[in-house]
Motif scaffolding. Structure first.
Motif, PDB file in Angstrom:
ATOM      1  N   LYS A  29       0.886  -1.113   0.175  1.00 17.93           N
ATOM      2  CA  LYS A  29      -0.041  -0.075   0.204  1.00 17.93           C
ATOM      3  C   LYS A  29       0.977   1.161  -0.061  1.00 17.93           C
ATOM      4  CE  LYS A  29      -3.562   2.207   2.701  1.00 17.93           C
ATOM      5  NZ  LYS A  29      -4.774   2.064   3.753  1.00 17.93           N
ATOM      6  N   CYS A  30       0.723   2.081  -1.013  1.00 21.78           N
ATOM      7  CA  CYS A  30       1.534   3.285  -1.102  1.00 21.78           C
ATOM      8  C   CYS A  30       0.544   4.439  -0.807  1.00 21.78           C
ATOM      9  CB  CYS A  30       1.994   3.544  -2.416  1.00 21.78           C
ATOM     10  SG  CYS A  30       3.178   2.119  -2.916  1.00 21.78           S
ATOM     11  N   THR A  31       1.033   5.518  -0.079  1.00 20.99           N
ATOM     12  CA  THR A  31       0.364   6.607   0.239  1.00 20.99           C
ATOM     13  C   THR A  31       1.341   7.893  -0.333  1.00 20.99           C
ATOM     14  OG1 THR A  31      -0.758   5.512   2.090  1.00 20.99           O
ATOM     15  CG2 THR A  31      -0.698   7.981   2.178  1.00 20.99           C
ATOM     16  N   ASP A  32       0.688   8.721  -0.911  1.00 25.30           N
ATOM     17  CA  ASP A  32       1.810   9.953  -1.217  1.00 25.30           C
ATOM     18  C   ASP A  32       1.567  10.912  -0.115  1.00 25.30           C
ATOM     19  OD1 ASP A  32      -0.810  11.366  -1.706  1.00 25.30           O
ATOM     20  OD2 ASP A  32      -0.427  11.214  -3.990  1.00 25.30           O
ATOM     21  N   SER A  33       2.061  12.160  -0.301  1.00 30.66           N
ATOM     22  CA  SER A  33       2.353  13.381   0.914  1.00 30.66           C
ATOM     23  C   SER A  33       0.898  13.940   1.049  1.00 30.66           C
ATOM     24  CB  SER A  33       3.312  14.088   0.471  1.00 30.66           C
ATOM     25  OG  SER A  33       3.347  14.777  -0.756  1.00 30.66           O
ATOM     26  N   SER A  34       0.064  13.755  -0.090  1.00 21.06           N
ATOM     27  CA  SER A  34      -1.158  14.346   0.004  1.00 21.06           C
ATOM     28  C   SER A  34      -2.470  13.362   0.863  1.00 21.06           C
ATOM     29  CB  SER A  34      -1.878  14.936  -1.298  1.00 21.06           C
ATOM     30  OG  SER A  34      -2.020  13.862  -2.273  1.00 21.06           O
ATOM     31  N   GLY A  35      -1.848  12.450   1.088  1.00 20.43           N
ATOM     32  CA  GLY A  35      -2.833  11.346   1.718  1.00 20.43           C
ATOM     33  C   GLY A  35      -3.432  10.246   0.788  1.00 20.43           C
ATOM     34  N   TYR A  36      -3.150  10.361  -0.410  1.00 22.58           N
ATOM     35  CA  TYR A  36      -3.918   9.368  -1.502  1.00 22.58           C
ATOM     36  C   TYR A  36      -3.183   8.201  -1.482  1.00 22.58           C
ATOM     37  CZ  TYR A  36      -5.020   7.529  -6.124  1.00 22.58           C
ATOM     38  OH  TYR A  36      -5.494   6.543  -7.104  1.00 22.58           O
ATOM     39  N   SER A  37      -3.842   7.031  -1.565  1.00 19.32           N
ATOM     40  CA  SER A  37      -3.219   5.803  -1.620  1.00 19.32           C
ATOM     41  C   SER A  37      -3.658   4.743  -2.714  1.00 19.32           C
ATOM     42  CB  SER A  37      -3.669   4.995   0.161  1.00 19.32           C
ATOM     43  OG  SER A  37      -4.995   4.616  -0.020  1.00 19.32           O
ATOM     44  N   TRP A  38      -2.997   3.892  -2.932  1.00 22.44           N
ATOM     45  CA  TRP A  38      -2.949   2.942  -3.945  1.00 22.44           C
ATOM     46  C   TRP A  38      -2.259   1.638  -3.611  1.00 22.44           C
ATOM     47  CZ3 TRP A  38       0.127   6.881  -3.961  1.00 22.44           C
ATOM     48  CH2 TRP A  38       1.536   6.620  -4.453  1.00 22.44           C
ATOM     49  N   CYS A  39      -2.551   0.857  -4.428  1.00 20.01           N
ATOM     50  CA  CYS A  39      -1.877  -0.575  -4.141  1.00 20.01           C
ATOM     51  C   CYS A  39      -0.991  -0.612  -5.552  1.00 20.01           C
ATOM     52  CB  CYS A  39      -2.660  -1.744  -4.333  1.00 20.01           C
ATOM     53  SG  CYS A  39      -4.085  -1.697  -2.924  1.00 20.01           S
ATOM     54  N   THR A  40       0.320  -1.346  -5.190  1.00 22.18           N
ATOM     55  CA  THR A  40       1.311  -1.621  -6.209  1.00 22.18           C
ATOM     56  C   THR A  40       1.889  -2.962  -5.926  1.00 22.18           C
ATOM     57  OG1 THR A  40       3.003  -0.554  -7.256  1.00 22.18           O
ATOM     58  CG2 THR A  40       3.011  -0.506  -5.119  1.00 22.18           C
ATOM     59  N   PRO A  41       2.333  -3.480  -7.106  1.00 23.00           N
ATOM     60  CA  PRO A  41       3.026  -5.018  -6.915  1.00 23.00           C
ATOM     61  C   PRO A  41       4.254  -4.800  -6.002  1.00 23.00           C
ATOM     62  CG  PRO A  41       2.302  -4.515  -9.177  1.00 23.00           C
ATOM     63  CD  PRO A  41       2.224  -3.288  -8.309  1.00 23.00           C
ATOM     64  N   LYS A  42       4.315  -5.782  -5.126  1.00 29.02           N
ATOM     65  CA  LYS A  42       5.591  -5.886  -4.205  1.00 29.02           C
ATOM     66  C   LYS A  42       6.882  -5.406  -4.961  1.00 29.02           C
ATOM     67  CE  LYS A  42       3.640  -8.270  -0.188  1.00 29.02           C
ATOM     68  NZ  LYS A  42       3.632  -7.107   0.985  1.00 29.02           N
ATOM     69  N   PHE A  43       6.907  -6.208  -6.168  1.00 24.03           N
ATOM     70  CA  PHE A  43       8.184  -6.173  -6.745  1.00 24.03           C
ATOM     71  C   PHE A  43       8.510  -4.803  -7.044  1.00 24.03           C
ATOM     72  CE2 PHE A  43       5.363  -6.975 -10.412  1.00 24.03           C
ATOM     73  CZ  PHE A  43       5.902  -6.199 -11.362  1.00 24.03           C
ATOM     74  N   GLU A  44       7.658  -3.781  -7.365  1.00 23.51           N
ATOM     75  CA  GLU A  44       7.858  -2.459  -7.706  1.00 23.51           C
ATOM     76  C   GLU A  44       8.063  -1.489  -6.756  1.00 23.51           C
ATOM     77  OE1 GLU A  44       4.950  -0.746 -10.416  1.00 23.51           O
ATOM     78  OE2 GLU A  44       5.158  -2.051 -11.777  1.00 23.51           O
ATOM     79  N   GLY A  45       7.374  -1.872  -5.613  1.00 19.39           N
ATOM     80  CA  GLY A  45       7.635  -0.921  -4.552  1.00 19.39           C
ATOM     81  C   GLY A  45       6.850   0.256  -4.697  1.00 19.39           C
ATOM     82  N   CYS A  46       6.790   1.101  -3.331  1.00 12.80           N
ATOM     83  CA  CYS A  46       6.167   2.415  -3.415  1.00 12.80           C
ATOM     84  C   CYS A  46       7.172   3.168  -3.947  1.00 12.80           C
ATOM     85  CB  CYS A  46       5.617   2.918  -1.985  1.00 12.80           C
ATOM     86  SG  CYS A  46       4.207   1.876  -1.536  1.00 12.80           S
TER      87      CYS A  46
END
Length: 162
Positions: A29-46
């Motif tokens: 689970k990735c979250t940017d500085s504005s609080g928006y979150s999304w899912c990304t494959p583990k092999f890519e990472g946030c």
């Protein structure tokens, strides 16, 4: 662990304070500085988010003999290369065993030692000049090394006196 692009992705709406629910086995689970979150494959990472006064630095992996380990880079994904945030006032750190710190005008970078020495870097008031190598008959020797030098722009590059 690979993304199955044949299966349609699903979109859902969730409470902003909770964010997305990711597949724990395959996703981060990735979250940017504005609080928006999304899912990304583990092999890519946030993605790495540096502060405004920082720069992103990338570190390559090397084999035991000092060559860039592209297999490891691909395995870890080029997006997920070793990254770090460093102050804009400092150069990115280099692996001193396998890299040289090179500079070009107002920025620096790490160059693998296996790629040769750093190129010559002239100041803003200088020109980069190349001295053409000639053989004994006066023909350009394309096999020889071309000498680089920095000269003041007002002087211009010198010509071979022969």
């Amino acid at each position: 662990g690979e993304v199955d692009f044949a299966v349609p992705a699903t979109e859902t709406c969730v409470d902003v304070s909770v964010g997305c629910t990711c597949d724990q086995q395959w996703e981060d689970k990735c979250t940017d500085s504005s609080g928006y979150s999304w899912c990304t494959p583990k092999f890519e990472g946030c993605p790495l988010e540096c502060q405004e006064n920082e720069q992103v630095c990338y570190t390559m992996q090397y084999t035991a003999n000092g060559e860039v380990d592209f297999a490891k880079a691909v395995q870890q994904s080029l997006v997920r290369m070793w990254r770090s945030c460093v102050s804009m006032d400092s150069p990115c750190p280099c692996n001193t065993e396998f890299e040289d710190q090179c500079s070009l005008e107002d920025w620096s970078y790490c160059q693998p030692k296996s790629h040769g020495s750093c190129p010559l870097s002239c100041t803003a008031t200088q020109h980069l000049c190349f001295t053409t190598p000639y053989d004994a008959e006066g023909f350009i020797d394309y096999e020889a090394e071309w000498e680089e030098s920095c000269v003041e722009a007002a002087e211009g590059c010198p010509c071979d006196a022969t």
